[in-house]
Motif scaffolding. Structure first.
Motif, PDB file in Angstrom:
ATOM      1  N   GLY A   1      -4.570   5.635   3.098  1.00  0.00           N
ATOM      2  CA  GLY A   1      -3.174   5.416   2.757  1.00  0.00           C
ATOM      3  C   GLY A   1      -3.132   4.423   1.608  1.00  0.00           C
ATOM      4  O   GLY A   1      -3.555   3.278   1.752  1.00  0.00           O
ATOM      5  N   TYR A   2      -2.677   4.890   0.449  1.00  0.00           N
ATOM      6  CA  TYR A   2      -2.707   4.027  -0.737  1.00  0.00           C
ATOM      7  C   TYR A   2      -1.314   3.940  -1.359  1.00  0.00           C
ATOM      8  O   TYR A   2      -1.114   4.101  -2.539  1.00  0.00           O
ATOM      9  CB  TYR A   2      -3.743   4.557  -1.738  1.00  0.00           C
ATOM     10  N   GLY A   3      -0.357   3.680  -0.470  1.00  0.00           N
ATOM     11  CA  GLY A   3       0.998   3.428  -0.923  1.00  0.00           C
ATOM     12  C   GLY A   3       1.196   1.949  -1.195  1.00  0.00           C
ATOM     13  O   GLY A   3       0.262   1.226  -1.550  1.00  0.00           O
ATOM     14  N   ARG A   4       2.417   1.485  -0.999  1.00  0.00           N
ATOM     15  CA  ARG A   4       2.709   0.079  -1.295  1.00  0.00           C
ATOM     16  C   ARG A   4       1.894  -0.876  -0.435  1.00  0.00           C
ATOM     17  O   ARG A   4       1.368  -1.882  -0.922  1.00  0.00           O
ATOM     18  CB  ARG A   4       4.206  -0.184  -1.120  1.00  0.00           C
ATOM     19  N   MET A   5       1.756  -0.552   0.864  1.00  0.00           N
ATOM     20  CA  MET A   5       0.960  -1.426   1.728  1.00  0.00           C
ATOM     21  C   MET A   5      -0.510  -1.355   1.356  1.00  0.00           C
ATOM     22  O   MET A   5      -1.202  -2.381   1.329  1.00  0.00           O
ATOM     23  CB  MET A   5       1.161  -1.051   3.194  1.00  0.00           C
TER      24      MET A   5
ATOM     25  N   ALA B   1     -12.535   0.625   7.996  1.00  0.00           N
ATOM     26  CA  ALA B   1     -11.388   1.323   7.401  1.00  0.00           C
ATOM     27  C   ALA B   1     -10.094   0.639   7.821  1.00  0.00           C
ATOM     28  O   ALA B   1      -9.970   0.131   8.944  1.00  0.00           O
ATOM     29  CB  ALA B   1     -11.366   2.778   7.842  1.00  0.00           C
ATOM     30  N   ILE B   2      -9.146   0.627   6.905  1.00  0.00           N
ATOM     31  CA  ILE B   2      -7.807   0.131   7.193  1.00  0.00           C
ATOM     32  C   ILE B   2      -6.840   1.278   6.932  1.00  0.00           C
ATOM     33  O   ILE B   2      -6.735   1.773   5.813  1.00  0.00           O
ATOM     34  CB  ILE B   2      -7.440  -1.090   6.335  1.00  0.00           C
ATOM     35  N   ASP B   3      -6.154   1.714   7.984  1.00  0.00           N
ATOM     36  CA  ASP B   3      -5.277   2.880   7.914  1.00  0.00           C
ATOM     37  C   ASP B   3      -3.809   2.456   7.878  1.00  0.00           C
ATOM     38  O   ASP B   3      -3.284   1.936   8.857  1.00  0.00           O
ATOM     39  CB  ASP B   3      -5.523   3.788   9.122  1.00  0.00           C
TER      40      ASP B   3
END
Length: 233
Positions: free
Chosen positions: A7-11, A44-46
């Motif tokens: 997940g490579y959105g704002r967070m 991993a960070i999801d």
């Protein structure tokens, strides 16, 4: 430490900045558009989207990569994910909110619920305010707060936009542009009111907490919470 960002959105981008400041390397930036080799990461960070989270997380377990997840909206499969984690001797931390301040707020909420449990003249409700791009309502944080009250009182359930009663905790979800997250617990009676509130000023607190959780989880096996990370509760 080599980190996969699922997940490579704002967070995800905020986590990347914090992780790099703390000396870590980002080896995967998954925005859902391409494949990757999860085994290149140490952890991993999801922070993906609800319909991707379960596959992201269980793929990590099957490849012996510990995973920290802050994605909400997928928890109907949470128990299935735990079974896969245990079967593969994986490492897992799920939190509805990784902010260190929010996790202290969770404990305050639990303690206040215990103190208020014998005072049936008070009705309790929860309000959460988030940015308009948040996909789920109520927030996972609001649900965690409601569950904390239920565990420590005679309340039985929560309802989105419900009516306060001796058994039901209503949660109001408000969506406003550019609000990272505000959560308020209200206890109201005919004579007074008690309120506790957490206001996030930006996303840095969420990102920092997620990176700290990943640092703590690396090389561990088992299912943990932020209480374990922070040694509280």
């Amino acid at each position: 430490m080599k980190i996969a960002l699922l997940g490579y959105g704002r967070m995800g981008k905020e986590i990347e900045k914090i992780a790099q400041q703390r000396g870590h390397e980002i080896v995967i930036r998954d925005n859902g558009e391409k494949s990757y080799d999860i085994t290149t990461a140490d952890v991993a960070i999801d922070f993906s989207i609800p319909n991707a989270a379960y596959n992201n997380i269980t793929n990590c377990f099957k490849n012996n990569i510990p995973v920290v997840s802050g994605t909400t909206g997928w928890l109907d499969k949470y128990e299935d994910a735990l079974e896969i984690c245990k079967a593969n001797n994986g490492g897992f931390i799920y939190a509805s909110n990784f902010s260190l301040g929010v996790n202290i707020f969770f404990e305050l909420n639990n303690q206040l619920a215990k103190m208020m449990s014998a005072l049936d003249q008070y009705k309790v409700d929860i309000e959460e305010i988030h940015h308009t791009k948040k996909l789920d309502a109520p927030s996972g944080t609001a649900i965690t707060l409601a569950e904390g009250i239920i565990e420590n009182s005679e309340r039985k359930s929560w309802e989105l936009n419900g009516e306060a009663s001796e058994e039901v905790i209503p949660i109001t979800a408000v969506r406003t542009p550019d609000v990272p997250g505000t959560h308020t617990i209200n206890y109201n009676s005919v004579v007074d009111a008690i309120e506790i509130k957490h206001t996030a000023h930006n996303r840095q607190g969420f990102a920092l907490g997620a990176v700290i959780a990943a640092e703590w989880l690396k090389d561990k096996q088992g299912v943990f919470t932020m209480k374990d990370v922070l040694n509280i509760g």
